[in-house]
Design a protein around this motif. Structure first.
Motif, PDB file in Angstrom:
ATOM      1  N   MET A 287      45.730  -5.220 -20.230  1.00 57.22           N
ATOM      2  CA  MET A 287      44.246  -4.732 -20.311  1.00 57.22           C
ATOM      3  C   MET A 287      44.462  -3.050 -20.158  1.00 57.22           C
ATOM      4  N   GLU A 288      44.087  -2.233 -20.822  1.00 58.44           N
ATOM      5  CA  GLU A 288      43.825  -0.985 -20.516  1.00 58.44           C
ATOM      6  C   GLU A 288      42.555  -0.182 -20.898  1.00 58.44           C
ATOM      7  N   VAL A 289      41.937   0.552 -19.881  1.00 61.97           N
ATOM      8  CA  VAL A 289      41.004   1.144 -20.064  1.00 61.97           C
ATOM      9  C   VAL A 289      40.689   2.400 -19.554  1.00 61.97           C
ATOM     10  N   THR A 290      39.890   3.313 -20.230  1.00 62.71           N
ATOM     11  CA  THR A 290      39.631   4.641 -19.641  1.00 62.71           C
ATOM     12  C   THR A 290      38.158   4.878 -19.424  1.00 62.71           C
ATOM     13  N   PHE A 291      37.832   5.403 -18.027  1.00 67.27           N
ATOM     14  CA  PHE A 291      36.471   5.383 -17.985  1.00 67.27           C
ATOM     15  C   PHE A 291      36.077   6.450 -16.827  1.00 67.27           C
TER      16      PHE A 291
ATOM     17  N   LEU B   4      33.857   7.837 -13.670  1.00 67.88           N
ATOM     18  CA  LEU B   4      33.392   7.093 -12.403  1.00 67.88           C
ATOM     19  C   LEU B   4      32.025   6.186 -12.352  1.00 67.88           C
ATOM     20  N   GLU B   5      31.162   6.920 -13.091  1.00 68.96           N
ATOM     21  CA  GLU B   5      29.631   6.115 -13.185  1.00 68.96           C
ATOM     22  C   GLU B   5      29.941   4.692 -13.952  1.00 68.96           C
ATOM     23  N   GLU B   6      30.990   4.570 -14.751  1.00 69.04           N
ATOM     24  CA  GLU B   6      31.224   3.296 -15.392  1.00 69.04           C
ATOM     25  C   GLU B   6      32.271   2.407 -14.753  1.00 69.04           C
ATOM     26  N   ILE B   7      32.442   2.734 -13.290  1.00 69.85           N
ATOM     27  CA  ILE B   7      33.320   1.964 -12.432  1.00 69.85           C
ATOM     28  C   ILE B   7      32.791   0.494 -12.343  1.00 69.85           C
ATOM     29  N   ASP B   8      31.678   0.225 -12.002  1.00 72.91           N
ATOM     30  CA  ASP B   8      31.143  -1.087 -11.930  1.00 72.91           C
ATOM     31  C   ASP B   8      31.482  -2.200 -12.912  1.00 72.91           C
ATOM     32  N   THR B   9      31.244  -1.492 -14.205  1.00 70.85           N
ATOM     33  CA  THR B   9      31.365  -2.204 -15.496  1.00 70.85           C
ATOM     34  C   THR B   9      32.878  -2.596 -15.704  1.00 70.85           C
ATOM     35  N   VAL B  10      33.882  -1.703 -15.147  1.00 72.87           N
ATOM     36  CA  VAL B  10      35.287  -1.855 -15.469  1.00 72.87           C
ATOM     37  C   VAL B  10      35.744  -2.795 -14.425  1.00 72.87           C
ATOM     38  N   ALA B  11      35.388  -2.581 -12.972  1.00 73.37           N
ATOM     39  CA  ALA B  11      35.457  -3.676 -12.322  1.00 73.37           C
ATOM     40  C   ALA B  11      35.338  -5.222 -12.647  1.00 73.37           C
ATOM     41  N   LYS B  12      33.851  -5.309 -13.130  1.00 74.15           N
ATOM     42  CA  LYS B  12      33.619  -6.664 -13.889  1.00 74.15           C
ATOM     43  C   LYS B  12      34.641  -7.198 -14.820  1.00 74.15           C
ATOM     44  N   GLN B  13      35.010  -6.190 -15.788  1.00 74.81           N
ATOM     45  CA  GLN B  13      36.059  -6.491 -16.758  1.00 74.81           C
ATOM     46  C   GLN B  13      37.291  -7.049 -16.151  1.00 74.81           C
TER      47      GLN B  13
ATOM     48  N   LEU C 261      37.907  -8.328 -13.223  1.00 79.70           N
ATOM     49  CA  LEU C 261      37.777  -9.730 -12.764  1.00 79.70           C
ATOM     50  C   LEU C 261      37.565 -10.525 -13.827  1.00 79.70           C
ATOM     51  N   GLU C 262      37.027 -10.287 -14.661  1.00 80.65           N
ATOM     52  CA  GLU C 262      36.894 -11.337 -16.080  1.00 80.65           C
ATOM     53  C   GLU C 262      38.023 -11.502 -17.031  1.00 80.65           C
ATOM     54  N   SER C 263      39.043 -10.815 -16.880  1.00 81.03           N
ATOM     55  CA  SER C 263      40.305 -10.556 -17.380  1.00 81.03           C
ATOM     56  C   SER C 263      41.295 -11.737 -16.742  1.00 81.03           C
ATOM     57  N   GLY C 264      41.007 -12.098 -15.473  1.00 78.63           N
ATOM     58  CA  GLY C 264      41.765 -13.207 -14.905  1.00 78.63           C
ATOM     59  C   GLY C 264      42.816 -12.712 -13.968  1.00 78.63           C
ATOM     60  N   LEU C 265      42.054 -11.741 -13.076  1.00 78.35           N
ATOM     61  CA  LEU C 265      43.166 -11.170 -11.879  1.00 78.35           C
ATOM     62  C   LEU C 265      43.666 -12.476 -11.088  1.00 78.35           C
ATOM     63  N   LYS C 266      44.819 -12.213 -10.741  1.00 75.97           N
ATOM     64  CA  LYS C 266      45.399 -13.162  -9.914  1.00 75.97           C
ATOM     65  C   LYS C 266      44.802 -12.906  -8.276  1.00 75.97           C
TER      66      LYS C 266
ATOM     67  N   ALA D 246      34.500  -1.407  -6.012  1.00 77.11           N
ATOM     68  CA  ALA D 246      33.627  -1.747  -7.101  1.00 77.11           C
ATOM     69  C   ALA D 246      33.749  -3.267  -7.337  1.00 77.11           C
ATOM     70  N   ILE D 247      35.100  -3.610  -7.081  1.00 71.38           N
ATOM     71  CA  ILE D 247      35.564  -5.090  -7.376  1.00 71.38           C
ATOM     72  C   ILE D 247      34.817  -5.829  -6.284  1.00 71.38           C
ATOM     73  N   ALA D 248      34.736  -5.398  -5.046  1.00 70.60           N
ATOM     74  CA  ALA D 248      34.220  -6.241  -3.861  1.00 70.60           C
ATOM     75  C   ALA D 248      32.861  -6.464  -4.302  1.00 70.60           C
ATOM     76  N   ARG D 249      32.191  -5.320  -4.828  1.00 71.87           N
ATOM     77  CA  ARG D 249      30.695  -5.311  -5.133  1.00 71.87           C
ATOM     78  C   ARG D 249      30.343  -6.416  -6.206  1.00 71.87           C
ATOM     79  N   SER D 250      31.376  -6.574  -7.471  1.00 73.04           N
ATOM     80  CA  SER D 250      31.392  -7.417  -8.304  1.00 73.04           C
ATOM     81  C   SER D 250      31.504  -8.904  -7.984  1.00 73.04           C
ATOM     82  N   MET D 251      32.116  -8.948  -6.843  1.00 77.23           N
ATOM     83  CA  MET D 251      32.353 -10.510  -6.195  1.00 77.23           C
ATOM     84  C   MET D 251      31.285 -10.537  -5.180  1.00 77.23           C
ATOM     85  N   GLY D 252      30.271  -9.749  -5.077  1.00 73.52           N
ATOM     86  CA  GLY D 252      29.125 -10.186  -4.394  1.00 73.52           C
ATOM     87  C   GLY D 252      29.187  -9.826  -2.815  1.00 73.52           C
TER      88      GLY D 252
END
Length: 135
Positions: free
Chosen positions: A1-5, A7-16, A18-23, A42-48
């Motif tokens: 997966m590759e994405v350019t974003f 900073l205001e899009e970082i929460d969306t990227v974090a969710k992506q 996580l959904e991509s199947g991080l180990k 942002a990843i931590a926020r996405s994990m609640g």
């Protein structure tokens, strides 16, 4: 997966991510100031995670509780002087705990990082955006 974003899009990227199947073990590669800690927050926020997240530069590891009640470990190995020092702090117990470990500066302990891990590389672009590659 590759994405350019931006900073205001970082929460969306974090969710992506996580959904991509991080180990369970995720290493972050980027130069100082490229946004490793910001993405981890942002990843931590996405994990609640409700706690205030910060870089564990001096403590080496911070533990947070996710929405499902599991620990999330955030490592900053920048100040580690040797793999022996990391081993003495019990880093392997965290890595094999079954809980997610997000690791900044993994190149400080290359022989201790489990083989089965995800790798995120962050590049800061000239326009202020970030380019993230997940392997």
């Amino acid at each position: 997966m590759e994405v350019t974003f931006a900073l205001e899009e970082i929460d969306t990227v974090a969710k992506q991510l996580l959904e991509s199947g991080l180990k369970q073990i995720v290493v972050f590669h980027a130069p100082m100031g490229a946004g490793k800690t910001t993405l981890i927050k942002a990843i931590a926020r996405s994990m609640g995670v409700k706690d205030i997240t910060s870089s564990p530069t001096f403590s080496l590891v911070n533990e947070y509780e996710t929405a499902d009640g599991n620990p999330l470990y955030h490592f900053d190995l920048y100040r580690i002087n040797s793999e022996e020092e990391a081993y003495d702090m019990g880093i392997d117990e965290y890595f094999y705990s079954g809980n997610m470990c997000l690791i900044e500066w993994p190149e400080k302990t290359p022989n201790l990082i489990p083989l089965d891990h995800s790798s995120i590389t962050i590049k800061q672009l000239s326009d202020g955006k970030r380019h993230v590659t997940l392997k």
